[in-house]
Design a protein around this motif. Structure first.
Motif, PDB file in Angstrom:
ATOM      1  N   MET A 259       0.853  -1.186   0.000  1.00 46.07           N
ATOM      2  CA  MET A 259       0.000   0.000   0.000  1.00 46.07           C
ATOM      3  C   MET A 259       0.886   1.233   0.000  1.00 46.07           C
ATOM      4  SD  MET A 259      -1.267   0.340   3.963  1.00 46.07           S
ATOM      5  CE  MET A 259      -0.101   0.783   5.267  1.00 46.07           C
ATOM      6  N   ARG A 260       0.264   2.385  -0.175  1.00 38.83           N
ATOM      7  CA  ARG A 260       1.021   3.636  -0.139  1.00 38.83           C
ATOM      8  C   ARG A 260       1.487   3.898   1.287  1.00 38.83           C
ATOM      9  NH1 ARG A 260      -2.308   8.914  -1.173  1.00 38.83           N
ATOM     10  NH2 ARG A 260      -2.697   8.579   1.060  1.00 38.83           N
ATOM     11  N   ALA A 261       2.761   4.292   1.417  1.00 41.95           N
ATOM     12  CA  ALA A 261       3.313   4.616   2.736  1.00 41.95           C
ATOM     13  C   ALA A 261       3.010   6.070   3.048  1.00 41.95           C
ATOM     14  CB  ALA A 261       4.811   4.337   2.767  1.00 41.95           C
ATOM     15  N   SER A 262       1.815   6.329   3.608  1.00 49.84           N
ATOM     16  CA  SER A 262       1.376   7.709   3.860  1.00 49.84           C
ATOM     17  C   SER A 262       1.882   8.253   5.189  1.00 49.84           C
ATOM     18  CB  SER A 262      -0.162   7.778   3.829  1.00 49.84           C
ATOM     19  OG  SER A 262      -0.720   6.853   4.752  1.00 49.84           O
ATOM     20  N   ASP A 263       2.264   7.372   6.123  1.00 53.00           N
ATOM     21  CA  ASP A 263       2.744   7.800   7.444  1.00 53.00           C
ATOM     22  C   ASP A 263       4.268   7.674   7.448  1.00 53.00           C
ATOM     23  OD1 ASP A 263       3.364   8.246  10.094  1.00 53.00           O
ATOM     24  OD2 ASP A 263       1.691   7.051  10.869  1.00 53.00           O
ATOM     25  N   SER A 264       4.931   8.816   7.271  1.00 54.90           N
ATOM     26  CA  SER A 264       6.404   8.792   7.172  1.00 54.90           C
ATOM     27  C   SER A 264       7.057   8.349   8.470  1.00 54.90           C
ATOM     28  CB  SER A 264       6.920  10.162   6.765  1.00 54.90           C
ATOM     29  OG  SER A 264       6.523  11.135   7.714  1.00 54.90           O
ATOM     30  N   SER A 265       6.392   8.549   9.612  1.00 54.53           N
ATOM     31  CA  SER A 265       6.982   8.164  10.896  1.00 54.53           C
ATOM     32  C   SER A 265       7.050   6.641  11.042  1.00 54.53           C
ATOM     33  CB  SER A 265       6.171   8.761  12.050  1.00 54.53           C
ATOM     34  OG  SER A 265       4.854   8.227  12.062  1.00 54.53           O
ATOM     35  N   LYS A 266       6.196   5.925  10.335  1.00 54.93           N
ATOM     36  CA  LYS A 266       6.197   4.469  10.388  1.00 54.93           C
ATOM     37  C   LYS A 266       6.927   3.831   9.201  1.00 54.93           C
ATOM     38  CE  LYS A 266       1.733   4.146  12.784  1.00 54.93           C
ATOM     39  NZ  LYS A 266       0.359   3.580  12.706  1.00 54.93           N
ATOM     40  N   ALA A 267       7.147   4.624   8.155  1.00 54.28           N
ATOM     41  CA  ALA A 267       7.662   4.062   6.905  1.00 54.28           C
ATOM     42  C   ALA A 267       9.136   3.696   6.957  1.00 54.28           C
ATOM     43  CB  ALA A 267       7.413   5.050   5.770  1.00 54.28           C
ATOM     44  N   PHE A 268       9.917   4.382   7.808  1.00 55.55           N
ATOM     45  CA  PHE A 268      11.358   4.149   7.818  1.00 55.55           C
ATOM     46  C   PHE A 268      11.650   2.673   8.142  1.00 55.55           C
ATOM     47  CE2 PHE A 268      15.531   3.959   9.899  1.00 55.55           C
ATOM     48  CZ  PHE A 268      16.315   4.508   8.885  1.00 55.55           C
ATOM     49  N   GLY A 269      12.374   2.024   7.258  1.00 55.92           N
ATOM     50  CA  GLY A 269      12.720   0.614   7.426  1.00 55.92           C
ATOM     51  C   GLY A 269      11.669  -0.343   6.930  1.00 55.92           C
ATOM     52  N   ALA A 270      10.528   0.203   6.458  1.00 56.45           N
ATOM     53  CA  ALA A 270       9.442  -0.671   6.006  1.00 56.45           C
ATOM     54  C   ALA A 270       9.085  -0.428   4.544  1.00 56.45           C
ATOM     55  CB  ALA A 270       8.210  -0.469   6.887  1.00 56.45           C
ATOM     56  N   VAL A 271       9.848   0.429   3.849  1.00 56.65           N
ATOM     57  CA  VAL A 271       9.567   0.734   2.448  1.00 56.65           C
ATOM     58  C   VAL A 271      10.150  -0.365   1.555  1.00 56.65           C
ATOM     59  CG1 VAL A 271      10.053   2.330   0.554  1.00 56.65           C
ATOM     60  CG2 VAL A 271       9.432   3.206   2.812  1.00 56.65           C
TER      61      VAL A 271
END
Length: 428
Positions: free
Chosen positions: A394-406
């Protein structure tokens, strides 16, 4: 008909001379049903020397023995030339078609301007057998046709050996340099201790063409030089086929095993049901490696194999195995299973043949990926992460959670629903 016999002790007077002035006449024709058709021996010069302007230079046939047997200690065993037809034509049903040996010079030297240099056939033995200790074993040249055409049903089509020079040397300007075929044995068997085993050139066709149904197509060995040297300007350098054994087998102790070059075509073309090529050892490439497909993948063990289809987003499970994702922003993301849509892996690392519980995971490059746009519309360039929809990104809309999960970037938009879109894999 009387037997022809001649003796001479004068160097200027041949023992036997045959002249035919009639149109399409034959100078010498020899046949034998149970013996050797032609046997010639010379110590310091040519064993058999024959030429023809418009017909066959040498035609020798035997039903149950040798077609031609010639030897020379210091000269050429067989030398034949023809302008418009075959230089040497030899056949045998149960023996060797052409056997020529020389100690210090050429085994066979044959040339033709518009015809085949050497044509030889044998049913149960070798079609062409040529050896030389210090010269070329077999030298055949044609300007506008085949250099060598040899076939054998139950034995080797061409066997040539040389100690200090080339085993087989053949050239053709517009035809095939070397054409050798065997039904149940070797197409070509050539060896040289200090020279090149097989050297063949062709300008507009195949340099070497060898086939065998149950044996090796081309077997060339050299101790201190090239196994095979083949070149073609506009055709294929080496073409070899075998039904039940090796198409091309070439060895060299100190030189190159197989050297194939083409100016405008393919130097070496390989096709196989399992492998097109197999290399044991280090492979060095001095220019680009061009891969037609899209991504670089590595095989991993996977859980729930039935659910792990191409395009599925995978995460790391215990002990290095992978499973499809089921959580959003999962930092255990490993990549996407390669092979969905129009993209196939260009390079697969860690391939283990016969394993059905492994899948290639795209680590770098383009791959089609399952996405769920109901969790947020996807635009080109959006970062993608794992989602709670099994196996989907899905689109990574929450940058605070996206680090390491992209897992990558979207290369196509999807406003809503689920589907496959091309992405650029870039784990971060």
């Amino acid at each position: 008909m009387t037997t022809l016999k001649g003796d001479s002790n004068n160097a200027a007077v041949p023992a036997v001379t045959g002249i035919n002035t009639a149109a399409q006449g034959v100078g010498v024709s020899a046949t034998s049903e149970q013996g050797i058709a032609v046997r010639a021996v010379a110590k310091k010069d040519t064993g058999v020397f024959t030429t023809s302007d418009t017909g066959i230079g040498l035609d020798a046939r035997s039903t149950t023995n040798l077609g031609v047997h010639a030897s020379s200690e210091q000269g050429i065993a067989v030398r034949a030339a023809a302008n418009k037809d075959t230089a040497v034509f030899a056949t045998s049903n149960t023996g060797i078609g052409l056997d020529a040996r020389s100690t210090t010079n050429l085994g066979i030297h044959a040339s033709s301007e518009q015809g085949i240099a050497i044509r030889a056939a044998a049913n149960k033995d070798t079609a062409v057998f040529a050896t030389s200790n210090t010269g070329i074993g077999l030298d055949a040249r044609s300007t506008t046709n085949l250099g060598i055409n040899a076939s054998s049903e139950q034995s080797i089509a061409i066997r040539a050996a040389a100690k200090k020079d080339t085993g087989v040397f053949t050239t053709s300007n517009t035809g095939i340099g070397l054409d050798a075929r065997s039904t149940t044995n070797l197409g070509v068997n050539a060896s040289s201790e200090q020279g090149i085993a097989v050297r063949a050139t062709a300008n507009k066709d195949t340099a070497v063409f060898a086939t065998s149904n149950t044996g090796i197509g081309l077997d060339a060995r050299s101790t201190t030089n090239l196994g095979v040297n083949a070149s073609s300007e506009q055709g294929i350098a080496v073409r070899a086929t075998a039904t039940k054994d090796t198409a091309v087998f070439a060895t060299s102790n100190t030189g190159i095993g197989l050297d194939a070059r083409s100016e405008k075509g393919i130097g070496v073309f390989g096709r196989g049901g399992t492998f097109a090529g197999f290399f044991e050892g280090v492979v060095m490439v001095t220019d680009d490696i061009q891969l037609q497909n899209a991504d670089c993948a590595e095989e991993f063990d996977v859980l729930a194999v039935a659910e792990a289809d191409p395009g599925t987003v995978m995460v790391i499970e215990s002990e290095g195995t992978l499973r499809q994702c089921t959580e959003a922003y999962d930092r255990r993301v490993a990549g996407v299973i390669s092979g969905a849509g129009a993209f196939k892996p260009g390079l697969v690392l860690g391939k283990q043949y016969g394993r059905t519980d492994r899948r290639p995971i795209a680590l770098v490059g383009r791959v089609y990926c399952k996405v769920d746009a109901d969790l947020g519309p996807i635009q080109i360039g959006d970062l993608l992460t794992t989602s709670s929809t099994p196996g989907h990104a899905m689109r990574a809309s929450d940058s605070s959670k996206a680090f390491g999960a992209v897992l990558g970037k979207a290369m196509r938009a999807l406003e809503s629903g689920r589907g496959l879109i091309p992405i650029l894999v870039a784990l971060q």
